[in-house]
Design a protein around this motif. Structure first.
Motif, PDB file in Angstrom:
ATOM      1  N   ILE A  18      -8.751   2.084   4.751  1.00 19.76           N
ATOM      2  CA  ILE A  18      -7.765   2.343   3.699  1.00 19.76           C
ATOM      3  C   ILE A  18      -7.915   3.778   3.231  1.00 19.76           C
ATOM      4  O   ILE A  18      -9.014   4.214   2.874  1.00 19.76           O
ATOM      5  CB  ILE A  18      -7.958   1.379   2.513  1.00 19.76           C
ATOM      6  N   MET A  38       0.825  -1.208   0.000  1.00 19.74           N
ATOM      7  CA  MET A  38       0.000   0.000   0.000  1.00 19.74           C
ATOM      8  C   MET A  38       0.858   1.256   0.000  1.00 19.74           C
ATOM      9  O   MET A  38       0.533   2.251  -0.662  1.00 19.74           O
ATOM     10  CB  MET A  38      -0.922  -0.006   1.221  1.00 19.74           C
ATOM     11  N   ASN A  67      -0.765   4.726  -0.752  1.00 20.92           N
ATOM     12  CA  ASN A  67      -1.961   4.553   0.060  1.00 20.92           C
ATOM     13  C   ASN A  67      -1.544   4.218   1.486  1.00 20.92           C
ATOM     14  O   ASN A  67      -0.401   3.852   1.735  1.00 20.92           O
ATOM     15  CB  ASN A  67      -2.833   3.421  -0.497  1.00 20.92           C
ATOM     16  N   ILE A  97      -3.013   2.277   5.290  1.00 19.49           N
ATOM     17  CA  ILE A  97      -4.031   1.381   5.839  1.00 19.49           C
ATOM     18  C   ILE A  97      -3.878   1.299   7.346  1.00 19.49           C
ATOM     19  O   ILE A  97      -2.770   1.274   7.871  1.00 19.49           O
ATOM     20  CB  ILE A  97      -3.939  -0.024   5.198  1.00 19.49           C
TER      21      ILE A  97
END
Length: 545
Positions: free
Chosen positions: A55, A39, A44, A46
């Motif tokens: 997320i 991620m 991103n 999480i």
């Protein structure tokens, strides 16, 4: 050689139908670690909870998903890995200049051959496919089917689209697109990393029960100050009993020993304290009893509650002589696959007598002391601190180690503004500039500054920058390189603080920070452009559908 996508799809559907268990479960720490790294590469973030995850994608939007989505994704990961292999070969052909075609023209022809006869509409593409595979005519036929017969591989969206894999994933799992399409994204992440893929497939082997227990482990989390070591352990290991090691901490503090314990003799005599208050408990006497330390207390909690996991959390494990503190307990750190001790030990007689005296569970210790499967031992360690002990190799090999890297983006207070050199800069920019200069001076990585060196609560007060950060830099980090790091006219710490509050660039980092701000603005503009293009693409999808 390509595998038959239709056959893989049917096997996937059958395996899912026969194996899927619709129960809540917890993700293993190994899987969470690997998925988090993937991620981060995608920009991103999480955050995991017991049975769900939050997320945050690179646009700042959030997706809340149950752990079941990760489990669902594991069933299609083998199929999806092969599907991406098909797409990879197609990309190679698109970039090879087939019949003089540019990549865009090639992909347009690929898009238009859907549901048609490839020999009639795009014979040059078929010829390129045959040439690519040579004598492997089976793989060539498979790839041609991939382009023309979408029902064969359960597809719908044309292959040129980045989300072409959504439809087959959702069809094979029998879930609706409206709310659960992110399962396909999760599956793509799993298929993109071989180690994560292995970890994901292990989820299917997990036994589903009402128990929350995962196999116990020994884990040391280490890294620079302020990287969030304690926070990581607190978030990932609930039901923790915390103990802090220090230079005077001993085996008897950790495991337990006989200690004087007050008992009271009932009497009719009135007993008063020094301040004159009456004392009604009775006449105090001293008895000696075995008092368990935190290690034994957590072990007993675990044995009495086999369906819950308990954790002994040791802060600053190398501030004490850890092998000495553990003593014979050290042998218990070898664990079997279920998390329990590989070996039993015969504890000292005082401890043994105490354990056997426990009416509810004393009999389990008849053959010796052991770690139950539902007991974790975790610890933090900062090797940069002064006056710490070195862990020997025999002790270290019985632990897993997790390094907490310094994050200069994606933390809670990264955009909090701090006054420096007559201007205001986000904390993340100051942090990056300081660490860059420290690295240029070849300061060891474990002495760099983590984002939580100044916590979200502390950063509200600008005095913490001088009273906490500057003193750490001055006294510890650049103690022998002060003239290279700070302005050369700064002679004392009082000079440093005075010039900081006088808005001087005491570390000569202002220019670097302005550059970082400029680069960040350019990146933000690119991301906005990307978001707009994505929105336009989605609008076209809605219209076409």
């Amino acid at each position: 050689m390509l595998r038959d996508l239709n056959e893989l799809a049917m096997m996937t559907r059958e395996n899912y139908s026969n194996t899927f268990s619709n129960n809540d479960f917890k993700l293993s720490r190994d899987f969470k670690e690997r998925f988090s790294r993937v991620m981060e590469v995608k920009n991103n973030a999480i955050q995991y909870f017991d049975y769900s995850a939050e997320i945050t994608i690179n646009t700042g939007n959030k997706i809340f998903c149950p752990n079941q989505w990760f489990y669902l994704a594991t069933f299609v990961v083998t199929y999806l890995n092969e599907l991406f292999n098909y797409k990879r070969i197609l990309e190679e052909l698109a970039n090879s200049g087939v019949d003089g075609m540019a990549r865009g023209r090639f992909m347009e022809k690929v898009k238009n051959v859907k549901g048609k006869d490839i020999d009639e509409t795009s014979p040059q593409i078929k010829e390129a496919i045959i040439n690519y595979f040579g004598e492997d005519t089976v793989s060539a036929d498979f790839l041609c089917n991939f382009l023309t017969d979408y029902d064969w591989w359960f597809g719908s969206k044309t292959i040129d689209r980045p989300d072409f894999f959504y439809t087959p994933v959702l069809k094979l799992l029998g879930v609706v697109n409206v709310s659960q399409s992110y399962i396909a994204e999760i599956a793509s992440f799993l298929a993109s990393d071989s180690e994560l893929m292995k970890s994901a497939l292990h989820l299917q082997e997990q036994e589903f029960s009402q128990s929350d227990v995962l196999p116990g482990e020994n884990l040391i989390v280490y890294g620079a100050p302020g990287t969030g070591k304690s926070h990581y352990l607190r978030e990932n290991f609930p039901n923790s009993t915390r103990v802090v090691f220090h230079s005077e901490y001993s085996y008897y503090d950790f495991v337990g020993s006989y200690k004087p314990v007050p008992v009271y003799l009932q009497t009719d005599i009135t007993i008063r304290r020094l301040n004159g208050e009456s004392f009604g408990n009775g006449e105090p006497r001293i008895d000696y009893q075995f008092v368990p330390g935190p290690f034994i207390e957590v072990l007993l909690f675990a044995l009495r509650n086999p369906n819950r996991t308990f954790t002994l959390l040791i802060e600053e494990i190398n501030r004490a002589n850890a092998p000495v503190v553990f003593g014979d307990i050290f042998q218990l750190l070898d664990r079997k696959i279920d998390g329990s001790s590989e070996y039993l030990i015969q504890p000292n007689q005082d401890l043994y007598n105490y354990l056997l005296s426990l009416e509810d569970i004393g009999d389990v210790f008849a053959e010796g002391l052991f770690l139950p499967a539902n007991m974790n031992i975790v610890a933090t360690m900062n090797s940069a601190d002064q006056g710490v002990y070195v862990l020997d190799s025999a002790f270290k090999r019985r632990w897993k180690f997790k390094y907490m890297a310094i994050r200069e983006l994606g933390f809670t207070h990264e955009n909090h503004l701090i006054s420096y050199a007559g201007d205001t800069f986000p904390w993340r920019v100051i942090l990056s500039a300081i660490n860059k200069k420290l690295k240029d001076l070849q300061i060891n990585e474990d002495r760099l500054i983590g984002p939580y060196f100044i916590s979200p609560e502390e950063i509200e007060d600008s005095n913490n920058f001088s009273s906490k950060l500057l003193i750490y830099l001055w006294d510890d980090v650049v103690r022998y390189k002060r003239r290279e790091f700070f302005n050369q006219d700064i002679k004392t710490y009082s000079d440093l603080v005075a010039k900081f509050f006088n808005n001087e660039d005491i570390m000569n980092i202002a220019e670097d920070m302005y550059l970082l701000l400029s680069e960040g603005q350019i990146q933000a503009e690119l991301e906005i452009e990307g978001e707009q293009e994505d929105l336009e693409g989605r609008s076209e999808d809605v219209i076409s559908e």
